[in-house]
Write a protein that holds these residues in place. Structure first.
Motif, mmCIF file in Angstrom:
data_model
loop_
_atom_site.group_PDB
_atom_site.id
_atom_site.type_symbol
_atom_site.label_atom_id
_atom_site.label_comp_id
_atom_site.label_asym_id
_atom_site.label_seq_id
_atom_site.Cartn_x
_atom_site.Cartn_y
_atom_site.Cartn_z
ATOM 1 N N VAL A 1 41.275 46.032 49.766
ATOM 2 C CA VAL A 1 39.880 46.086 50.205
ATOM 3 C C VAL A 1 39.464 44.636 50.442
ATOM 4 O O VAL A 1 39.158 43.902 49.500
ATOM 5 N N LEU A 2 39.449 44.228 51.692
ATOM 6 C CA LEU A 2 39.308 42.802 51.998
ATOM 7 C C LEU A 2 37.858 42.383 52.187
ATOM 8 O O LEU A 2 37.565 41.195 52.265
ATOM 9 N N ASN A 3 36.953 43.339 52.252
ATOM 10 C CA ASN A 3 35.522 43.013 52.342
ATOM 11 C C ASN A 3 34.755 44.044 51.537
ATOM 12 O O ASN A 3 34.117 44.941 52.082
ATOM 13 N N ALA A 4 34.854 43.927 50.210
ATOM 14 C CA ALA A 4 34.274 44.941 49.339
ATOM 15 C C ALA A 4 32.751 44.937 49.371
ATOM 16 O O ALA A 4 32.105 45.980 49.201
ATOM 17 N N GLY A 5 32.159 43.783 49.553
ATOM 18 C CA GLY A 5 30.712 43.720 49.611
ATOM 19 C C GLY A 5 30.016 43.951 48.293
ATOM 20 O O GLY A 5 28.815 44.242 48.263
ATOM 21 N N LEU A 6 30.722 43.841 47.169
ATOM 22 C CA LEU A 6 30.119 44.004 45.852
ATOM 23 C C LEU A 6 29.510 42.676 45.392
ATOM 24 O O LEU A 6 29.892 41.596 45.850
ATOM 25 N N SER A 7 28.568 42.785 44.485
ATOM 26 C CA SER A 7 27.954 41.557 43.959
ATOM 27 C C SER A 7 28.921 40.797 43.065
ATOM 28 O O SER A 7 28.883 39.561 43.010
ATOM 29 N N HIS A 8 29.792 41.529 42.362
ATOM 30 C CA HIS A 8 30.826 40.908 41.537
ATOM 31 C C HIS A 8 32.082 41.760 41.621
ATOM 32 O O HIS A 8 32.029 42.959 41.880
ATOM 33 N N CYS A 9 33.206 41.125 41.374
ATOM 34 C CA CYS A 9 34.455 41.877 41.321
ATOM 35 C C CYS A 9 34.582 42.586 39.978
ATOM 36 O O CYS A 9 34.150 42.052 38.946
ATOM 37 N N PRO A 10 35.136 43.762 39.957
ATOM 38 C CA PRO A 10 35.332 44.480 38.692
ATOM 39 C C PRO A 10 36.452 43.856 37.878
ATOM 40 O O PRO A 10 37.234 43.052 38.394
ATOM 41 N N PRO A 11 36.575 44.204 36.611
ATOM 42 C CA PRO A 11 37.694 43.714 35.793
ATOM 43 C C PRO A 11 39.031 44.157 36.384
ATOM 44 O O PRO A 11 39.137 45.220 36.989
ATOM 45 N N ILE A 12 40.039 43.323 36.188
ATOM 46 C CA ILE A 12 41.364 43.656 36.717
ATOM 47 C C ILE A 12 42.071 44.549 35.717
ATOM 48 O O ILE A 12 42.790 44.091 34.819
ATOM 49 N N LYS A 13 41.813 45.802 35.841
ATOM 50 C CA LYS A 13 42.487 46.840 35.068
ATOM 51 C C LYS A 13 42.420 48.107 35.900
ATOM 52 O O LYS A 13 41.574 48.219 36.796
ATOM 53 N N PRO A 14 43.310 49.071 35.647
ATOM 54 C CA PRO A 14 43.385 50.242 36.518
ATOM 55 C C PRO A 14 42.009 50.864 36.740
ATOM 56 O O PRO A 14 41.235 50.990 35.801
ATOM 57 N N PRO A 15 41.694 51.180 38.017
ATOM 58 C CA PRO A 15 42.587 51.174 39.184
ATOM 59 C C PRO A 15 42.630 49.868 39.958
ATOM 60 O O PRO A 15 43.244 49.817 41.011
ATOM 61 N N VAL A 16 41.961 48.816 39.464
ATOM 62 C CA VAL A 16 41.948 47.543 40.185
ATOM 63 C C VAL A 16 43.190 46.746 39.806
ATOM 64 O O VAL A 16 43.426 46.467 38.630
ATOM 65 N N TYR A 17 43.982 46.371 40.803
ATOM 66 C CA TYR A 17 45.211 45.626 40.552
ATOM 67 C C TYR A 17 44.963 44.117 40.639
ATOM 68 O O TYR A 17 45.545 43.333 39.887
ATOM 69 N N ALA A 18 44.121 43.692 41.575
ATOM 70 C CA ALA A 18 43.844 42.267 41.753
ATOM 71 C C ALA A 18 42.497 42.118 42.435
ATOM 72 O O ALA A 18 42.013 43.035 43.118
ATOM 73 N N SER A 19 41.851 40.958 42.273
ATOM 74 C CA SER A 19 40.590 40.671 42.936
ATOM 75 C C SER A 19 40.376 39.170 42.960
ATOM 76 O O SER A 19 41.096 38.405 42.321
ATOM 77 N N ASP A 20 39.365 38.747 43.710
ATOM 78 C CA ASP A 20 39.039 37.325 43.789
ATOM 79 C C ASP A 20 37.524 37.172 43.767
ATOM 80 O O ASP A 20 36.849 37.382 44.782
ATOM 81 N N GLU A 21 37.001 36.818 42.604
ATOM 82 C CA GLU A 21 35.568 36.665 42.430
ATOM 83 C C GLU A 21 35.031 35.488 43.234
ATOM 84 O O GLU A 21 33.894 35.510 43.707
ATOM 85 N N LYS A 22 35.831 34.463 43.435
ATOM 86 C CA LYS A 22 35.345 33.258 44.100
ATOM 87 C C LYS A 22 35.133 33.465 45.596
ATOM 88 O O LYS A 22 34.361 32.754 46.221
ATOM 89 N N ASP A 23 35.853 34.406 46.185
ATOM 90 C CA ASP A 23 35.682 34.684 47.612
ATOM 91 C C ASP A 23 34.411 35.499 47.820
ATOM 92 O O ASP A 23 34.167 36.493 47.128
ATOM 93 N N ALA A 24 33.572 35.093 48.772
ATOM 94 C CA ALA A 24 32.286 35.744 48.998
ATOM 95 C C ALA A 24 32.435 37.212 49.396
ATOM 96 O O ALA A 24 31.525 38.015 49.173
ATOM 97 N N GLU A 25 33.575 37.584 49.988
ATOM 98 C CA GLU A 25 33.777 38.971 50.431
ATOM 99 C C GLU A 25 34.298 39.863 49.306
ATOM 100 O O GLU A 25 34.482 41.056 49.503
ATOM 101 N N ARG A 26 34.546 39.283 48.137
ATOM 102 C CA ARG A 26 35.016 40.015 46.960
ATOM 103 C C ARG A 26 36.235 40.888 47.282
ATOM 104 O O ARG A 26 36.241 42.097 47.046
ATOM 105 N N PRO A 27 37.312 40.316 47.836
ATOM 106 C CA PRO A 27 38.504 41.132 48.143
ATOM 107 C C PRO A 27 39.168 41.614 46.864
ATOM 108 O O PRO A 27 39.079 40.977 45.815
ATOM 109 N N MET A 28 39.826 42.745 46.986
ATOM 110 C CA MET A 28 40.516 43.307 45.827
ATOM 111 C C MET A 28 41.625 44.240 46.289
ATOM 112 O O MET A 28 41.675 44.654 47.456
ATOM 113 N N VAL A 29 42.523 44.532 45.369
ATOM 114 C CA VAL A 29 43.591 45.509 45.599
ATOM 115 C C VAL A 29 43.385 46.646 44.629
ATOM 116 O O VAL A 29 43.249 46.425 43.421
ATOM 117 N N VAL A 30 43.333 47.877 45.159
ATOM 118 C CA VAL A 30 42.994 49.044 44.355
ATOM 119 C C VAL A 30 44.096 50.089 44.486
ATOM 120 O O VAL A 30 44.581 50.364 45.590
#
Length: 927
Positions: free
Chosen positions: A550-579
């Motif tokens: 999910v390369l443009n999640a649009g969330l205010s913050h990234c969720p914790p990296i635990k299932p189902p979230v595999y990875a994320s980047d809080e510093k990137d404004a688009e809040r990308p993550m792998v789910v």
């Protein structure tokens, strides 16, 4: 004038070396010359049967002779012979191409009046039968005694009766002559020979040509697609009623094919099923009977067909096509064709003879003899378009009305009813079939496959999402919506391939998918009250778990990296993550109230090297291609890649030269490098400009590659030898290749491959997969190189996407995930931890769900129907779970006929599956 003799002059010593090898005009002339002399007026006038002489040694007695010299031997005539014959009031006819050019001057010489045409045709057919029986007995290493019998007496008597207009008596005498021939043949080899007429139809032949066919050929087998059947049903002429009457009288047989004749090797197994099933319905509605024998005109045979045909109610098939390409032939005309899934059906496994070619009928005795010698069931098939046959084919049909000495015409139903199973099975590999489609398709032979697979997975996702929604909320509006999308998918299966209209509908279909996914996510959202927190959902309607970036999640913050979230980047404004989303499931992602911890993981980019947990890929700064891709355990290079233009069949390629290699994206979820440059030839001329983007995503075993080419030179007409391609190279010459074919992974040793989903390179220790992204055509070069064709003559697509997978256990899943749409539902309310849930789950990873649907009874959902395919060639137990408990389940064929009951225990259903098996499961929910 009176004639003493009618003879043909030939360049042979007897029937043992009779010239049956001629073709074209030579064959026409030879047959016309032989049969014309059997005209009843000539036989009655001469008082004996025709004969033959050597062209280089004719008899010295030349008074009152009618001699005919076929085209192949006209140059062997002595110049003085013409003058001798003219002086002795004889007639020499050279190089005739048809019988009229012999009969007109010959009958004029006799001052003869007209005779009944039908009887004349029967006499000349007898002459053809006499020739073929003589040749046949020699082929079977015997000789006849026809001339020592009363055959000639009956022939002359029949001719004189014909001249007196005594038709009944004439036919009786002719019948006795045909009976003599049958007795001679049966005396040495009393075996039945089956003759089968195979008639090809298209929309242009449904009027007079089809009507003429049904009126003139007693036993026809009509190959008809479902589309042509629907067109015939819409006609207003007499053809439809004539066809229905012929079928009812068992004088014609409908040979069923697909609804549209598509390149089957490029399609999903579900599209194949829909095509054949819909064709059966159309043919049954038009002809009044259900087809039981399968055939198709255009090339498209695959090892997937026997099992599929068996499950759809077919009993037999014609293993041949008629528009080019290559397919294997068996040692027997009739055998059992065994395909994938250990299922076989009866089949005719030799190509038919051309019924429009005179050479076919000049060498007929040799062909029949070969079948009598080699086949358990002596069989000869003849193929032609409706209403278009050689006159010698009609001669053969006329003969079979008198005798079966040369065989008996039958319908294919009669053939398979009357013949026995020789007990032999023929199993052909996928590489033994070579399609001509790349050379025959006029436009977009590459992108038609890419578009089909993208649209197929888009519609599959839409129907699956709607089906899941219906199971969860069985309401009338949900049922109507599901039925609408189901009909849309059925229409796509019939008309979607190579159809630009569906490409125009893609934006509309994408909007429909987003709408249905939003409805589904709203139904499953565990939050019942509005909150200020932001949430999104990732929907996975496919039958396997999927890792989605999910390369443009649009969330205010990234969720914790635990299932189902595999990875994320809080510093990137688009809040990308792998789910991670489960099969036929959904993942809800909530924004965290505080920034999530990035955790420890390798950097994705270092200069021109991309890496993640599974591999690292180095981009070559000189070429702009992939220099190396390797895993961390062996460190050896798995695969290299470059773009190139191949000039011609001699193998000259361009050079790939990079102008720039630069980073275009990098964060903790993904990194991408773009290369730009040119393809140049040895003279430094620019052949094309290119750009390539290599993308790595954390947690993914696939390196994604997006390519764009802008050629300045067009490819040549020879598409297999002149093309733009992505060239792959690997180091191990002993590596074996597997490829995808109709949902089955099959080994491949061929040089030209059709593989729209993947090609896997296996060196025994590690597997590297090229996920082809719908690219259909590939050419293996030497022992360790592969060209995936991108642009050929007539191709308009310039942008392509493919992937390189490292040690993929189930490449079918990743190859479909590369093409399937990401379904992300934004702007949901939520204030809970991120969660995921599945609605249906299958535990056997080697088994694919090729399609499924809610089971409706009286407009109420009572269960599910799933069609499954074992893709890896290994048996096993399959266990299926759903969010609703099962009451009972059964395994069926594709006609809802029960094969076996399934075990239901602990809310799960279990059953056994065999290698490459296609099956349907019908499971009922508990009330």
């Amino acid at each position: 004038m009176s004639l003493q003799e009618a003879a043909i002059l030939l360049g042979c010593h007897g029937f043992d070396d009779f010239p049956v090898h001629h073709e074209g005009e030579a064959a026409e002339s030879l047959l016309a010359s032989w049969t014309a002399l059997w005209h009843p007026q000539l036989i009655a006038a001469i008082g004996k049967m025709p004969t033959w002489h050597r062209v280089d040694d004719p008899p010295s007695e030349r008074c009152g002779c009618l001699w005919v010299v076929p085209t192949p031997y006209a140059n062997d005539l002595e110049p003085s012979l013409v003058n001798d014959l003219t002086a002795q009031d004889s007639l020499l006819i050279e190089s005739p191409q048809e019988r009229d050019s012999i009969l007109k001057p010959a009958l004029a010489k006799l001052n003869a009046g007209p005779s009944p045409p039908a009887l004349a045709d029967d006499f000349m057919a007898l002459g053809y039968a006499y020739l073929q029986v003589e040749l046949l007995t020699r082929q079977m290493r015997y000789s006849t005694t026809v001339e020592e019998t009363s055959f000639e007496q009956n022939l002359v008597a029949a001719a004189r009766l014909a001249m007196n207009g005594e038709e009944i008596a004439t036919r009786e005498k002719l019948q006795s002559c045909f009976d003599f021939l049958a007795q001679e043949r049966d005396h040495y080899y009393a075996v039945d020979v089956f003759l089968i007429d195979i008639t090809l139809l298209d929309a242009s032949l449904l009027g007079d040509p089809l009507l003429s066919q049904l009126q003139t050929i007693a036993k026809s087998n009509l190959i008809m697609s479902g589309e042509v059947a629907d067109q015939l049903a819409a006609t207003t002429g007499d053809s439809l009623s004539a066809l229905q009457a012929a079928v009812a009288d068992q004088n014609a047989s409908i040979i069923g094919g697909d609804y549209r004749e598509l390149p089957l090797s490029l399609l999903s197994i579900e599209t194949l099923r829909a095509q054949i099933s819909r064709s059966v319905q159309a043919l049954e509605a038009t002809a009044g009977v259900r087809p039981t024998v399968y055939a198709r005109r255009q090339f498209g045979l695959t090892p997937s067909l026997p099992q599929l045909l068996n499950k759809l109610g077919y009993r037999a098939a014609l293993h041949a096509t008629f528009d080019g390409g290559q397919f294997p032939e068996a040692t027997q005309s009739k055998s059992r064709w065994e395909g994938n899934g250990q299922v076989s059906i009866d089949a005719i496994l030799r190509a038919p003879l051309d019924a429009t070619n005179a050479a076919t009928f000049l060498s007929l005795a040799s062909s029949i003899s070969d079948s009598m010698d080699m086949d358990h069931v002596a069989t000869r098939c003849f193929t032609h378009w409706a209403g278009q046959t050689s006159p010698w084919y009609r001669e053969l049909q006329r003969i079979t009305q008198y005798t079966h000495a040369l065989g008996r015409f039958v319908t294919l139903e009669e053939y398979f009813d009357e013949t026995y199973d020789p007990g032999m099975h023929e199993r052909f590999t996928a590489d033994q079939y070579r399609s001509p489609r790349l050379t025959q398709c006029p436009t977009d032979p590459i992108s038609s496959s890419i578009n089909y697979w993208r649209q197929e997975l888009l519609l599959q996702s839409l129907v699956s999402c709607s089906g899941l929604q219906l199971i969860i909320d069985d309401q009338p509006e949900q049922r109507d919506q599901y039925k609408e999308y189901q009909k849309l998918a059925e229409r796509f299966a019939l008309t979607g391939f190579d159809n630009p209209e569906w490409q125009d509908q893609e934006p509309e279909l994408q909007l429909a998918l987003e709408k249905v996914a939003h409805q589904l996510a709203t139904q499953l959202n565990p939050v019942q009250v509005a909150t200020t927190a932001d949430r999104l959902a990732i929907v996975n309607p496919l039958g396997f778990p999927r890792r989605t970036a999910v390369l443009n999640a649009g969330l205010s913050h990234c969720p914790p990296i635990k299932p189902p979230v595999y990875a994320s980047d809080e510093k990137d404004a688009e809040r990308p993550m792998v789910v991670d989303t489960p099969s036929m499931g959904i993942a809800f992602i909530d924004s965290a109230k505080t920034a999530s911890s990035p955790g420890k993981s390798p950097e994705l980019l270092e200069e021109t090297t991309l890496r993640n947990e599974f591999f690292e890929a180095c981009i070559d700064t000189q070429t702009g291609g992939l220099r190396t891709i390797r895993d961390y355990s062996t460190r050896g290079n798995r695969l290299s890649q470059q773009l190139a233009f191949r000039f011609d069949r001699h193998g000259g390629y361009t050079h790939m030269v990079a102008d720039s290699v630069q980073t275009v994206c990098v964060n903790r979820v993904q990194a991408a490098i773009e290369s730009r440059g040119k393809l140049i030839d040895d003279a430094k001329e620019v052949i094309a400009e290119f750009s390539q983007t290599f993308r790595v995503i954390r947690g993914s075993r696939v390196l994604e590659v997006e390519t764009e080419l802008q050629p300045t030179r067009s490819a040549a007409d020879d598409r297999w030898n002149s093309y733009f391609a992505s060239r792959f190279a690997w180091s191990n010459e002993a590596a074996e290749l597997d490829r995808a074919l109709n949902g089955i992974r099959c080994p491949s040793t061929g040089k030209r491959l059709e593989a729209p989903l993947f090609i896997q390179i296996d060196d025994g220790q590690q597997q590297t997969a090229i996920l082809t992204g719908g690219l259909p055509y590939h050419r293996k070069m030497g022992m360790r190189m592969l060209d995936s064709l991108l642009i050929v003559k007539g191709e308009s697509q310039r942008k392509f996407k493919f992937g390189i997978g490292i040690d993929l256990k189930h490449p079918f899943r990743e190859s479909q995930a590369l093409l399937a749409p990401d379904i992300i539902v934004p702007d949901l309310n939520g204030d809970h931890a991120s969660i995921s849930s599945w609605l249906m789950h299958i535990d056997a990873k080697h088994v694919q769900i090729i399609s499924w649907e809610p089971w409706l009874e009286q407009d109420r959902v009572v269960g599910i129907r799933l069609r499954l395919c074992e893709s890896e060639g290994r048996p096993g137990q399959v266990q299926i779970s759903a969010f609703r408990s099962f009451d009972s389940a059964r395994k069926t064929d594709f006609q809802q006929q029960t094969l076996t009951q399934c075990e239901v225990k602990d809310d799960k259903l279990r059953f056994q599956i065999s290698p490459h098996e296609l099956t349907e499961i019908e499971a009922r929910f508990q009330a």
